[in-house]
Design a protein around this motif. Structure first.
Motif, PDB file in Angstrom:
ATOM      1  N   LYS A  53       0.823  -1.213   0.000  1.00 49.09           N
ATOM      2  CA  LYS A  53       0.000   0.000   0.000  1.00 49.09           C
ATOM      3  C   LYS A  53       0.861   1.269   0.000  1.00 49.09           C
ATOM      4  N   ASP A  54       1.888   1.264   0.846  1.00 48.19           N
ATOM      5  CA  ASP A  54       2.754   2.437   0.936  1.00 48.19           C
ATOM      6  C   ASP A  54       4.102   2.008   1.520  1.00 48.19           C
ATOM      7  N   LYS A  55       4.991   2.966   1.710  1.00 50.67           N
ATOM      8  CA  LYS A  55       6.343   2.649   2.183  1.00 50.67           C
ATOM      9  C   LYS A  55       6.298   1.975   3.551  1.00 50.67           C
ATOM     10  N   GLU A  56       5.417   2.465   4.406  1.00 56.06           N
ATOM     11  CA  GLU A  56       5.304   1.865   5.730  1.00 56.06           C
ATOM     12  C   GLU A  56       4.899   0.395   5.654  1.00 56.06           C
ATOM     13  N   SER A  57       3.930   0.102   4.782  1.00 56.89           N
ATOM     14  CA  SER A  57       3.478  -1.287   4.630  1.00 56.89           C
ATOM     15  C   SER A  57       4.613  -2.164   4.116  1.00 56.89           C
ATOM     16  N   LEU A  58       5.400  -1.597   3.196  1.00 55.91           N
ATOM     17  CA  LEU A  58       6.551  -2.329   2.669  1.00 55.91           C
ATOM     18  C   LEU A  58       7.551  -2.624   3.789  1.00 55.91           C
ATOM     19  N   PHE A  59       7.812  -1.603   4.597  1.00 53.14           N
ATOM     20  CA  PHE A  59       8.768  -1.803   5.684  1.00 53.14           C
ATOM     21  C   PHE A  59       8.255  -2.817   6.700  1.00 53.14           C
ATOM     22  N   LEU A  60       6.966  -2.708   7.020  1.00 57.95           N
ATOM     23  CA  LEU A  60       6.385  -3.656   7.976  1.00 57.95           C
ATOM     24  C   LEU A  60       6.401  -5.077   7.420  1.00 57.95           C
ATOM     25  N   ALA A  61       6.267  -5.211   6.097  1.00 55.26           N
ATOM     26  CA  ALA A  61       6.346  -6.540   5.482  1.00 55.26           C
ATOM     27  C   ALA A  61       7.745  -7.129   5.675  1.00 55.26           C
ATOM     28  N   LEU A  62       8.770  -6.260   5.598  1.00 57.53           N
ATOM     29  CA  LEU A  62      10.138  -6.725   5.841  1.00 57.53           C
ATOM     30  C   LEU A  62      10.303  -7.160   7.293  1.00 57.53           C
ATOM     31  N   ALA A  63       9.735  -6.364   8.190  1.00 52.76           N
ATOM     32  CA  ALA A  63       9.808  -6.710   9.610  1.00 52.76           C
ATOM     33  C   ALA A  63       9.069  -8.021   9.861  1.00 52.76           C
ATOM     34  N   GLU A  64       7.951  -8.194   9.157  1.00 51.23           N
ATOM     35  CA  GLU A  64       7.176  -9.426   9.297  1.00 51.23           C
ATOM     36  C   GLU A  64       7.989 -10.613   8.780  1.00 51.23           C
ATOM     37  N   ASP A  65       8.671 -10.382   7.674  1.00 47.16           N
ATOM     38  CA  ASP A  65       9.590 -11.367   7.110  1.00 47.16           C
ATOM     39  C   ASP A  65      10.623 -11.812   8.149  1.00 47.16           C
ATOM     40  N   ASP A  66      11.244 -10.841   8.795  1.00 47.26           N
ATOM     41  CA  ASP A  66      12.222 -11.119   9.861  1.00 47.26           C
ATOM     42  C   ASP A  66      11.577 -11.918  10.981  1.00 47.26           C
ATOM     43  N   ALA A  67      10.395 -11.446  11.407  1.00 52.45           N
ATOM     44  CA  ALA A  67       9.717 -12.095  12.528  1.00 52.45           C
ATOM     45  C   ALA A  67       9.387 -13.541  12.186  1.00 52.45           C
ATOM     46  N   THR A  68       8.948 -13.768  10.940  1.00 49.15           N
ATOM     47  CA  THR A  68       8.614 -15.129  10.511  1.00 49.15           C
ATOM     48  C   THR A  68       9.855 -16.020  10.506  1.00 49.15           C
ATOM     49  N   ARG A  69      10.943 -15.478   9.945  1.00 47.24           N
ATOM     50  CA  ARG A  69      12.186 -16.255   9.920  1.00 47.24           C
ATOM     51  C   ARG A  69      12.676 -16.554  11.325  1.00 47.24           C
ATOM     52  N   MET A  70      12.629 -15.522  12.181  1.00 47.93           N
ATOM     53  CA  MET A  70      13.043 -15.724  13.572  1.00 47.93           C
ATOM     54  C   MET A  70      12.149 -16.756  14.248  1.00 47.93           C
ATOM     55  N   ALA A  71      10.842 -16.649  14.019  1.00 51.50           N
ATOM     56  CA  ALA A  71       9.898 -17.575  14.653  1.00 51.50           C
ATOM     57  C   ALA A  71      10.182 -19.008  14.208  1.00 51.50           C
ATOM     58  N   ASP A  72      10.573 -19.182  12.934  1.00 49.71           N
ATOM     59  CA  ASP A  72      10.922 -20.520  12.443  1.00 49.71           C
ATOM     60  C   ASP A  72      12.127 -21.078  13.208  1.00 49.71           C
ATOM     61  N   VAL A  73      13.149 -20.236  13.376  1.00 57.17           N
ATOM     62  CA  VAL A  73      14.337 -20.677  14.119  1.00 57.17           C
ATOM     63  C   VAL A  73      13.978 -20.948  15.579  1.00 57.17           C
ATOM     64  N   VAL A  74      13.152 -20.055  16.146  1.00 56.70           N
ATOM     65  CA  VAL A  74      12.723 -20.238  17.532  1.00 56.70           C
ATOM     66  C   VAL A  74      12.043 -21.588  17.705  1.00 56.70           C
ATOM     67  N   ALA A  75      11.138 -21.924  16.782  1.00 61.79           N
ATOM     68  CA  ALA A  75      10.384 -23.173  16.888  1.00 61.79           C
ATOM     69  C   ALA A  75      11.311 -24.378  16.905  1.00 61.79           C
ATOM     70  N   GLU A  76      12.382 -24.315  16.106  1.00 64.13           N
ATOM     71  CA  GLU A  76      13.301 -25.450  15.993  1.00 64.13           C
ATOM     72  C   GLU A  76      14.396 -25.430  17.054  1.00 64.13           C
ATOM     73  N   GLN A  77      14.905 -24.215  17.342  1.00 63.52           N
ATOM     74  CA  GLN A  77      16.139 -24.146  18.126  1.00 63.52           C
ATOM     75  C   GLN A  77      16.099 -23.162  19.287  1.00 63.52           C
ATOM     76  N   GLY A  78      15.021 -22.405  19.403  1.00 62.27           N
ATOM     77  CA  GLY A  78      14.895 -21.487  20.540  1.00 62.27           C
ATOM     78  C   GLY A  78      15.400 -20.077  20.263  1.00 62.27           C
ATOM     79  N   LEU A  79      14.980 -19.150  21.124  1.00 62.47           N
ATOM     80  CA  LEU A  79      15.290 -17.731  20.900  1.00 62.47           C
ATOM     81  C   LEU A  79      16.769 -17.435  21.108  1.00 62.47           C
ATOM     82  N   VAL A  80      17.433 -18.207  21.975  1.00 61.63           N
ATOM     83  CA  VAL A  80      18.858 -17.950  22.173  1.00 61.63           C
ATOM     84  C   VAL A  80      19.619 -18.224  20.873  1.00 61.63           C
TER      85      VAL A  80
END
Lengths: 195, 195
Positions: A53-80
């Motif tokens: 929709k706009d630059k903010e939405s694009l940036f939030l999508a990147l942050a969401e991307d990060d969060a998803t990737r992190m969440a995948d690692v968390v699920a397998e190996q934990g936040l540490v």
């Protein structure tokens, strides 16, 4: 039959995300102008804002991307492990990592003053919190977790350390000494029979 | 006999620090213009910059003030108590605390890109690190500290959690759930005979 296939849309979306990520990292949130986003993604503004929709939405999508990737690692190996990966990535390419994290500093500033942005951001963060809590529950069920502290407290603890690490790396401060610190963090949520 | 007494100079300096602190908190680092600093301190720019070389020096003096106060608390009560005090202060006046800490976010951005500023800042931070290490050594000598982890690691650990807390509060995120997290942090540097 649709004129544009889903695969094509996905690929285009990925192209925009990858290009704009380096653009934000290089110029910061404010400095990543539409013209620079066009150059970085090699797409027109029409194409970019067809997907976001706009630059903010694009940036939030990147942050969401990060969060998803992190969440995948968390699920397998934990936040540490997520933190260890951040540490490794930053020592492999300090400038790039710090630049991207630096963009998060601008997000931090925005979070302070923009209620709507804070709510959108909170939805993204909730994903990581949920993954962290689920992983801890799993560890608890397996008998690996200390059982004298509530899981919500352990989750908030790990997230607080993550915030410290993100802030530390974003400031470009030296981090090579933090690996044993993460060992200590990991050990402090574990069950101990003896010390 | 000096024309201006040391007491007078000290009081003037204090007047400048107190006024400019609220000015930085309200307008941010960039927004705290010389004119606004004059209004906030009720002194002329000539008087202000007689005491401080420039705006950056004034801001660093405030940061030094913080570091000194924190170091005093650290020496008596430890870094975790500093964090507890930050938590209490922020729940007593969330906006005020977050605004001043928000200014530190702007400093964080600067730290990334300005080598000279980073060095000046590092000198201020070193004070807190030294106080933390000394306090931990004292606790160790008293037999209260775990002895399986190096004091430098414990120091870096506590500082990393502090960074997380400062970042969290600066973003104006909810913090009332963090008190038991600080209990866990404190406990994780202590000696345990049994758990």
């Amino acid at each position: 039959m649709p004129r544009v296939s889903q695969d094509h849309l996905d690929a285009r979306r990925r192209q925009i995300l990858d290009g704009s990520r380096s653009c934000f990292a290089r110029y910061g949130y404010e400095g990543a102008t539409v013209r620079r986003l066009e150059e970085a993604t090699q797409l027109s503004r029409g194409a970019i804002f067809h997907h976001f929709k706009d630059k903010e939405s694009l940036f939030l999508a990147l942050a969401e991307d990060d969060a998803t990737r992190m969440a995948d690692v968390v699920a397998e190996q934990g936040l540490v492990q997520v933190m260890r990966n951040l540490l490794d990535a930053s020592s492999a390419s300090p400038a790039l990592g710090a630049d991207w994290l630096g963009t998060r500093l601008e997000v931090s500033r925005r979070l302070r003053t923009d209620q709507e942005f804070r709510e959108r951001w909170a939805q993204r963060s909730e994903q990581l919190t949920a993954a962290t809590r689920a992983r801890l529950q799993w560890q608890k069920d397996a008998g690996n977790l200390r059982d004298d502290v509530d899981i919500d407290v352990l989750t908030a603890y790990l997230e607080l350390v993550l915030e410290g690490l993100l802030s530390h790396l974003a400031m470009g401060l030296p981090a090579q000494h933090l690996s044993p610190v993460l060992d200590l963090v990991e050990e402090s949520v574990r069950r101990h029979r003896t010390r």
